[in-house]
Motif scaffolding. Structure first.
Motif, mmCIF file in Angstrom:
data_model
loop_
_atom_site.group_PDB
_atom_site.id
_atom_site.type_symbol
_atom_site.label_atom_id
_atom_site.label_comp_id
_atom_site.label_asym_id
_atom_site.label_seq_id
_atom_site.Cartn_x
_atom_site.Cartn_y
_atom_site.Cartn_z
ATOM 1 N N LYS A 1 -50.665 -21.282 20.959
ATOM 2 C CA LYS A 1 -49.362 -22.471 21.557
ATOM 3 C C LYS A 1 -48.367 -21.549 22.136
ATOM 4 C CE LYS A 1 -51.165 -26.203 19.897
ATOM 5 N NZ LYS A 1 -50.569 -26.922 18.784
ATOM 6 N N GLU A 4 -53.133 -19.789 26.565
ATOM 7 C CA GLU A 4 -52.560 -21.171 25.927
ATOM 8 C C GLU A 4 -53.666 -22.021 25.460
ATOM 9 O OE1 GLU A 4 -48.661 -24.433 26.809
ATOM 10 O OE2 GLU A 4 -50.072 -23.480 28.557
ATOM 11 N N PRO A 33 -53.391 -25.843 24.299
ATOM 12 C CA PRO A 33 -52.644 -26.891 23.705
ATOM 13 C C PRO A 33 -53.692 -27.735 22.793
ATOM 14 C CG PRO A 33 -52.853 -26.705 25.996
ATOM 15 C CD PRO A 33 -53.741 -25.752 25.442
ATOM 16 N N ALA A 49 -53.624 -21.368 16.236
ATOM 17 C CA ALA A 49 -52.677 -22.305 17.114
ATOM 18 C C ALA A 49 -52.388 -23.489 16.250
ATOM 19 C CB ALA A 49 -53.253 -22.689 18.498
ATOM 20 N N GLY A 68 -46.719 -31.608 24.715
ATOM 21 C CA GLY A 68 -46.180 -30.656 23.924
ATOM 22 C C GLY A 68 -45.041 -31.044 23.052
#
Length: 285
Positions: free
Chosen positions: A44, A84, A86, A104, A176
């Motif tokens: 993340k 990244e 998500p 994450a 987010g």
């Protein structure tokens, strides 16, 4: 003839150069060609204390765990490529080979374990609620009927609330948690829900005293490292690395650093985790 030979050599050189250029752009994330050796890890970017990107720096418990595991696998820190990940994209990133692993805040559950494999857990959190500091009407998940709740698309947190506690809750999903915190501070929503360690980091970094974690945990969230389905060798190696991190003191150091100043204390019943790699950690939701 000499001119033809020169042109042929130039064409050959160009072809080799082009081939090398294409190879550099493509290929797998784990390359073993000398200095090109890399491992790509999904984290993340927006969770202070866990996985947080600030400029070119990556900090938090997840990144510390990822660095430790990568080192055990033979990769130095400068050979890590951070990507990244998500919540809603984590499985796809693993399945498509865009990453070698995902670290994450990734709860080990049955639905996810059908399509990817987990190593771990390396930490066990619990779901809780983040509210404004002057909030008195929300005392736990059962008091959310008619309230506006924010969570992140792809997480199981909001699903658990609606399924088990407050079917009449009004749910807002964001990409987010930073967006959820902004909505909470502005009064657009009444609460944010996810894991307690995530909420503590958000309240400390972004709340400026305006927010508080309710402190009424209502789930068990074992964080695993996501790995491509069927890669049992990698799972075993990562499990061993997690065990080593706990036994040599690196785990405690990383957790203390990640939670410093947040007022959060990990649940000692489950932390540090034991029985690393045991299937009993896989949750229903």
């Amino acid at each position: 003839m000499a001119r033809f030979h020169t042109r042929s050599m130039m064409a050959a050189v160009l072809a080799v150069a082009l081939s090398g250029s294409l190879s550099a752009c493509g290929g797998t994330s784990q390359s073993s060609d000398g200095d090109g050796k890399r491992i790509t890890i999904g984290i993340k970017f927006d969770q202070p204390g866990l996985g947080f990107k600030q400029g070119s720096s990556y900090t938090g418990l997840d990144t510390d765990v990822a660095r430790y595991v990568a080192k055990k696998l033979g990769y130095s820190e400068d050979q890590i490529v951070w990507k990244e990940a998500p919540s809603k994209q984590r499985e796809a990133l693993i399945q498509n080979g865009d990453v070698d692993m995902v670290v994450a805040t990734y709860t080990m559950n049955k639905a996810r374990s059908k399509v990817i494999d987990f190593a771990g857990p390396y930490f066990v959190a619990a779901q809780d609620l983040l509210v404004r500091s002057d909030e008195t009407g929300i005392t736990g998940p059962k008091s959310l009927d008619g309230k506006k709740l924010c969570s992140v698309t792809g997480s199981n947190s909001a699903q658990r609330i609606k399924q088990d506690y407050s079917s009449k809750v009004q749910l807002m999903e964001q990409s987010g948690y930073a967006e959820c915190v902004t909505a909470l501070i502005s009064g657009t929503v009444d609460a944010v829900t996810t894991d307690d360690v995530i909420l503590a980091g958000l309240a400390s970094a972004k709340g400026n005293g305006q927010l508080k974690v309710l402190g009424t945990p209502f789930s068990k969230e074992p964080y695993g490292i996501g790995i491509k389905k069927g890669d049992t060798s990698m799972v075993s190696k990562v499990n061993k690395a997690i065990e080593d991190m706990i036994s040599d003191g690196s785990w405690k150091k990383a957790v203390d650093s990640a939670t410093k100043g947040t007022g959060y204390t990990p649940n000692s019943e489950f932390n540090p985790p034991t029985k690393i790699g045991d299937s009993s950690w896989i949750q229903d939701l």
